[in-house]
Scaffold this motif. Structure first.
Motif, mmCIF file in Angstrom:
data_model
loop_
_atom_site.group_PDB
_atom_site.id
_atom_site.type_symbol
_atom_site.label_atom_id
_atom_site.label_comp_id
_atom_site.label_asym_id
_atom_site.label_seq_id
_atom_site.Cartn_x
_atom_site.Cartn_y
_atom_site.Cartn_z
ATOM 1 N N ARG A 22 0.828 -1.205 0.000
ATOM 2 C CA ARG A 22 0.000 0.000 0.000
ATOM 3 C C ARG A 22 0.857 1.246 0.000
ATOM 4 N NH1 ARG A 22 -4.481 -0.101 4.330
ATOM 5 N NH2 ARG A 22 -2.739 0.827 5.404
ATOM 6 N N ARG A 23 2.055 1.127 0.512
ATOM 7 C CA ARG A 23 2.920 2.294 0.638
ATOM 8 C C ARG A 23 4.378 1.846 0.501
ATOM 9 N NH1 ARG A 23 1.409 4.026 5.647
ATOM 10 N NH2 ARG A 23 -0.003 5.534 4.749
ATOM 11 N N ILE A 24 5.162 2.650 -0.165
ATOM 12 C CA ILE A 24 6.611 2.434 -0.229
ATOM 13 C C ILE A 24 7.257 3.661 0.393
ATOM 14 C CG2 ILE A 24 8.625 2.167 -1.720
ATOM 15 C CD1 ILE A 24 6.782 0.766 -3.731
ATOM 16 N N ILE A 25 8.088 3.440 1.388
ATOM 17 C CA ILE A 25 8.737 4.543 2.085
ATOM 18 C C ILE A 25 10.212 4.545 1.705
ATOM 19 C CG2 ILE A 25 9.340 5.490 4.341
ATOM 20 C CD1 ILE A 25 6.807 4.065 5.421
ATOM 21 N N LEU A 26 10.669 5.651 1.164
ATOM 22 C CA LEU A 26 12.075 5.806 0.801
ATOM 23 C C LEU A 26 12.744 6.709 1.824
ATOM 24 C CD1 LEU A 26 11.686 6.456 -3.027
ATOM 25 C CD2 LEU A 26 12.112 4.289 -1.877
ATOM 26 N N VAL A 27 13.899 6.278 2.291
ATOM 27 C CA VAL A 27 14.622 7.057 3.295
ATOM 28 C C VAL A 27 16.081 7.151 2.866
ATOM 29 C CG1 VAL A 27 15.338 7.166 5.715
ATOM 30 C CG2 VAL A 27 13.096 6.235 5.122
ATOM 31 N N ARG A 28 16.616 8.334 2.902
ATOM 32 C CA ARG A 28 18.041 8.532 2.652
ATOM 33 C C ARG A 28 18.729 8.596 4.008
ATOM 34 N NH1 ARG A 28 21.983 12.321 2.292
ATOM 35 N NH2 ARG A 28 23.349 12.268 0.475
ATOM 36 N N HIS A 29 19.952 8.143 4.056
ATOM 37 C CA HIS A 29 20.675 8.162 5.330
ATOM 38 C C HIS A 29 20.815 9.584 5.852
ATOM 39 C CE1 HIS A 29 24.397 9.847 3.680
ATOM 40 N NE2 HIS A 29 24.201 9.057 2.642
ATOM 41 N N GLY A 30 21.069 9.697 7.125
ATOM 42 C CA GLY A 30 21.290 10.998 7.745
ATOM 43 C C GLY A 30 22.662 11.540 7.384
ATOM 44 N N GLN A 31 22.957 12.712 7.878
ATOM 45 C CA GLN A 31 24.236 13.361 7.592
ATOM 46 C C GLN A 31 25.393 12.478 8.046
ATOM 47 O OE1 GLN A 31 25.749 16.668 10.095
ATOM 48 N NE2 GLN A 31 25.455 17.889 8.233
ATOM 49 N N SER A 32 26.379 12.314 7.179
ATOM 50 C CA SER A 32 27.554 11.502 7.513
ATOM 51 C C SER A 32 28.791 12.384 7.603
ATOM 52 C CB SER A 32 27.776 10.420 6.456
ATOM 53 O OG SER A 32 28.231 11.002 5.251
ATOM 54 N N GLU A 33 29.851 11.804 8.122
ATOM 55 C CA GLU A 33 31.124 12.535 8.194
ATOM 56 C C GLU A 33 31.557 12.995 6.810
ATOM 57 O OE1 GLU A 33 33.436 9.461 9.981
ATOM 58 O OE2 GLU A 33 33.010 10.140 12.014
ATOM 59 N N GLY A 34 31.267 12.198 5.792
ATOM 60 C CA GLY A 34 31.624 12.550 4.416
ATOM 61 C C GLY A 34 30.829 13.718 3.882
ATOM 62 N N ASN A 35 29.609 13.920 4.379
ATOM 63 C CA ASN A 35 28.819 15.078 3.971
ATOM 64 C C ASN A 35 29.410 16.364 4.530
ATOM 65 O OD1 ASN A 35 26.033 13.018 4.607
ATOM 66 N ND2 ASN A 35 26.672 13.613 2.560
ATOM 67 N N VAL A 36 30.022 16.271 5.699
ATOM 68 C CA VAL A 36 30.599 17.444 6.359
ATOM 69 C C VAL A 36 32.003 17.725 5.837
ATOM 70 C CG1 VAL A 36 31.322 18.368 8.603
ATOM 71 C CG2 VAL A 36 29.225 17.024 8.430
ATOM 72 N N ASP A 37 32.772 16.659 5.597
ATOM 73 C CA ASP A 37 34.164 16.794 5.161
ATOM 74 C C ASP A 37 34.412 15.770 4.062
ATOM 75 O OD1 ASP A 37 36.901 16.926 4.797
ATOM 76 O OD2 ASP A 37 37.408 16.260 6.826
ATOM 77 N N GLU A 38 34.361 16.223 2.806
ATOM 78 C CA GLU A 38 34.501 15.293 1.677
ATOM 79 C C GLU A 38 35.853 14.597 1.633
ATOM 80 O OE1 GLU A 38 33.329 16.803 -2.107
ATOM 81 O OE2 GLU A 38 31.340 17.365 -1.389
ATOM 82 N N SER A 39 36.860 15.119 2.287
ATOM 83 C CA SER A 39 38.173 14.469 2.272
ATOM 84 C C SER A 39 38.143 13.140 3.033
ATOM 85 C CB SER A 39 39.242 15.399 2.856
ATOM 86 O OG SER A 39 39.072 15.555 4.254
#
Length: 73
Positions: A22-39
């Protein structure tokens, strides 16, 4: 209504499809260390990159909202 066709034009032998969710729920992960510092991606393998405190809090809030949504059903 969608029906799977087996190549035959006869519909007398068609099988019922399994029920669809009846429903499909898509969730993206929360903020990661890589989101804050791409290095971080150059030093740490992807599976070992951790969520930040904000990412953990966001994931917990998301879980609560999903639970509330599902419990309403």
């Amino acid at each position: 209504m969608c029906r799977r066709e087996s190549g035959s034009t006869s519909t007398s032998t068609s099988r019922a499809l399994p029920p669809r969710p009846r429903r499909i729920i898509l969730v993206r992960h929360g903020q990661s260390e890589g989101n804050v510092d791409e290095s971080v991606y150059t030093r740490v393998s992807d599976p070992k990159i951790r969520l930040t405190e904000k990412g953990i809090a966001d994931a917990e809030e998301c879980g609560k909202r999903i639970r509330e949504t599902i419990e309403k059903d």
